[in-house]
Design an enzyme around this catalytic site. Structure first.
Site, PDB file in Angstrom:
ATOM      1  N   ASP A  12      12.224  47.906  -6.179  1.00 40.57           N
ATOM      2  CA  ASP A  12      13.389  48.790  -6.077  1.00 40.57           C
ATOM      3  C   ASP A  12      13.035  50.212  -6.497  1.00 40.57           C
ATOM      4  OD1 ASP A  12      16.098  49.446  -5.652  1.00 40.57           O
ATOM      5  OD2 ASP A  12      16.564  49.138  -7.769  1.00 40.57           O
ATOM      6  N   HIS A  35      17.631  43.142 -12.905  1.00 40.67           N
ATOM      7  CA  HIS A  35      16.618  44.001 -12.278  1.00 40.67           C
ATOM      8  C   HIS A  35      16.500  45.382 -12.919  1.00 40.67           C
ATOM      9  CE1 HIS A  35      20.221  45.401 -10.133  1.00 40.67           C
ATOM     10  NE2 HIS A  35      19.541  46.466  -9.758  1.00 40.67           N
ATOM     11  N   HIS A  36      17.409  45.731 -13.842  1.00 46.66           N
ATOM     12  CA  HIS A  36      17.284  46.989 -14.584  1.00 46.66           C
ATOM     13  C   HIS A  36      16.817  46.773 -16.027  1.00 46.66           C
ATOM     14  CE1 HIS A  36      18.525  49.993 -11.707  1.00 46.66           C
ATOM     15  NE2 HIS A  36      19.577  49.252 -11.349  1.00 46.66           N
ATOM     16  N   HIS A  81      27.243  47.674 -12.936  1.00 48.20           N
ATOM     17  CA  HIS A  81      27.045  46.995 -11.652  1.00 48.20           C
ATOM     18  C   HIS A  81      26.169  45.751 -11.805  1.00 48.20           C
ATOM     19  CE1 HIS A  81      23.075  49.040 -11.347  1.00 48.20           C
ATOM     20  NE2 HIS A  81      22.772  48.107 -10.461  1.00 48.20           N
ATOM     21  N   HIS A  83      20.555  42.720  -4.987  1.00 45.83           N
ATOM     22  CA  HIS A  83      20.341  43.196  -6.353  1.00 45.83           C
ATOM     23  C   HIS A  83      21.386  44.230  -6.798  1.00 45.83           C
ATOM     24  CE1 HIS A  83      18.074  46.167  -3.937  1.00 45.83           C
ATOM     25  NE2 HIS A  83      18.298  47.020  -4.924  1.00 45.83           N
ATOM     26  N   ASP A  84      21.905  45.016  -5.872  1.00 44.98           N
ATOM     27  CA  ASP A  84      22.886  46.041  -6.236  1.00 44.98           C
ATOM     28  C   ASP A  84      24.283  45.731  -5.716  1.00 44.98           C
ATOM     29  OD1 ASP A  84      21.401  47.759  -7.816  1.00 44.98           O
ATOM     30  OD2 ASP A  84      20.737  49.008  -6.152  1.00 44.98           O
ATOM     31  N   LYS A 121      27.571  47.241  -7.069  1.00 44.34           N
ATOM     32  CA  LYS A 121      27.997  48.626  -6.818  1.00 44.34           C
ATOM     33  C   LYS A 121      29.296  48.701  -6.018  1.00 44.34           C
ATOM     34  CE  LYS A 121      23.483  50.939  -6.948  1.00 44.34           C
ATOM     35  NZ  LYS A 121      22.465  51.668  -6.148  1.00 44.34           N
TER      36      LYS A 121
END
Length: 374
Positions: A313, A284-285, A258, A229-230, A233
């Protein structure tokens, strides 16, 4: 009540029915279940077990045994071990009169084994990779016959070769999962996170998905892809990613990229795993009320897997100490999820979060990093 042997047309119906199921299935455990069920129905036994060889640990094991959980025994022991080592089937009318029978499993489960038939099966190269084992004949005769051996050998010949294909497919999937998990950890390490962060988010997501009513396959898919998911980054400068103080608006705008970066990295793949990972990385954000990023999606415009990952998360982020904050106490985390129900988070997933909280806390305890615990 005793059963009657199947008529030829009934037997053909069973064989064709299960061979079609096995041929269309790509999940290893599902194939093993079909194999066990086919064997039990073909020769009318109480239980049918599919044993596989674990060469690394010199063991035989079964994840599919009617009425019991996984069993592991040393390679070469018991009737199944003898049959596999010899490469020959074994028929026993009375198991307790045969010294090769391992009665420990009976003692542990309370089951009484009478008659047994064991048939090894091989792969396309003729190498033995496992065995069928059927227990307790259910017809009036009470023991297995040469006809049963012929039928189970037929099933073993087909199923063993089909199983090899599925096992190779599973090996490829497992390799993809390992790569995905490692890449996810790489993204977190750059932001001073430990590898267990992505492992916890993966396990939280799996529990939440099942609690929400998603299928086992979908929940397992999410558990596999959520570590990515990240991943975006990796492209964020360290000076911003690991800044101990409050970010400026410009710096936060850089952080937000990201999501799009992760999506761009993964979206071109033809693999379902990576395509799904790209969706989770991008969304996801996003927030239920439309105030999230990068696209301001709202409600069910946000993919369900991304909505689940968001809850997992945030729960982990708040639970653990990070470079810019201390860990929150559980009561404060619970209060936030109550307050953000229907705002940041999908209300249904928040409800599942509270219902599954004991399981989530057990996962958190089991996967807590030493660095985060001190």
């Amino acid at each position: 009540m005793y059963k009657k042997e199947l008529a030829p047309e009934e037997l053909l119906r069973v064989i064709f029915g299960y061979t079609a199921k096995i041929a269309s299935e790509r999940q290893l455990n599902a194939v093993l279940v079909h194999m066990a069920d086919m064997g039990r129905e073909m020769i009318l036994c109480d239980r049918c077990t599919v044993w596989l060889i674990d060469e690394l640990n010199s063991q035989l094991y079964t994840t599919v045994a009617h009425g019991v959980d996984e069993i592991r025994i040393p390679y070469g022991t018991g009737l199944v071990g003898s049959a596999i080592q010899a490469g020959e089937p074994i028929i026993i009318e009375d198991a307790y009169n045969d010294p090769r029978h391992n009665a420990d499993n009976d003692l542990r489960t309370g089951y009484h084994t009478k008659s047994i038939i064991t048939v090894p099966f091989g792969n396309n190269d003729g190498e033995i990779i496992g065995a069928y084992q059927a227990v307790n004949k259910l017809t009036e005769i009470g023991y297995f016959t040469a006809r049963d051996l012929e039928l189970l050998s037929l099933a073993a010949s087909y199923a063993g070769k089909s199983l090899e294909s599925v096992m190779l497919h599973q090996e490829i999937i497992d390799t993809q999962r390992e790569i995905i998990s490692t890449m996810g950890e790489m993204g977190e390490i750059r932001s001073k996170e430990t590898g267990n962060h992505v492992k916890r988010v993966a396990e939280y997501s799996y529990v939440l998905a099942l609690g929400l009513g998603l299928s086992e396959n979908m929940a397992d898919l999410l558990r596999t892809v959520s570590p990515m998911h990240d991943i975006g980054k990796v492209a964020i400068p360290d000076s911003i990613l690991n800044k101990p103080g409050k970010l400026t608006k410009e710096e936060f705008d850089v952080i937000k990229t990201h999501t799009n970066i992760g999506h761009q990295l993964l979206r071109g793949s033809k693999r379902e795993l990576l395509r799904t990972a790209s969706i989770v990385a991008e969304q996801h954000h996003e927030k239920w009320n439309g105030s999230g990023y990068p696209a301001g999606r709202k409600g069910e415009e946000i993919h369900i897997l991304a909505r689940i990952t968001a809850v997992a998360d945030v729960f982990d982020a708040l639970s653990m100490e990070r470079i810019y904050k201390a860990a929150w106490p559980l009561e404060r985390i619970e209060q936030l999820f109550h307050e953000e129900r229907g705002l940041h988070f999908d209300p249904a997933i928040v409800d599942v979060f509270f219902a599954q909280l004991p399981k989530l806390l057990e996962i958190r305890q089991r996967l807590t990093d030493i660095e985060e615990h001190t």
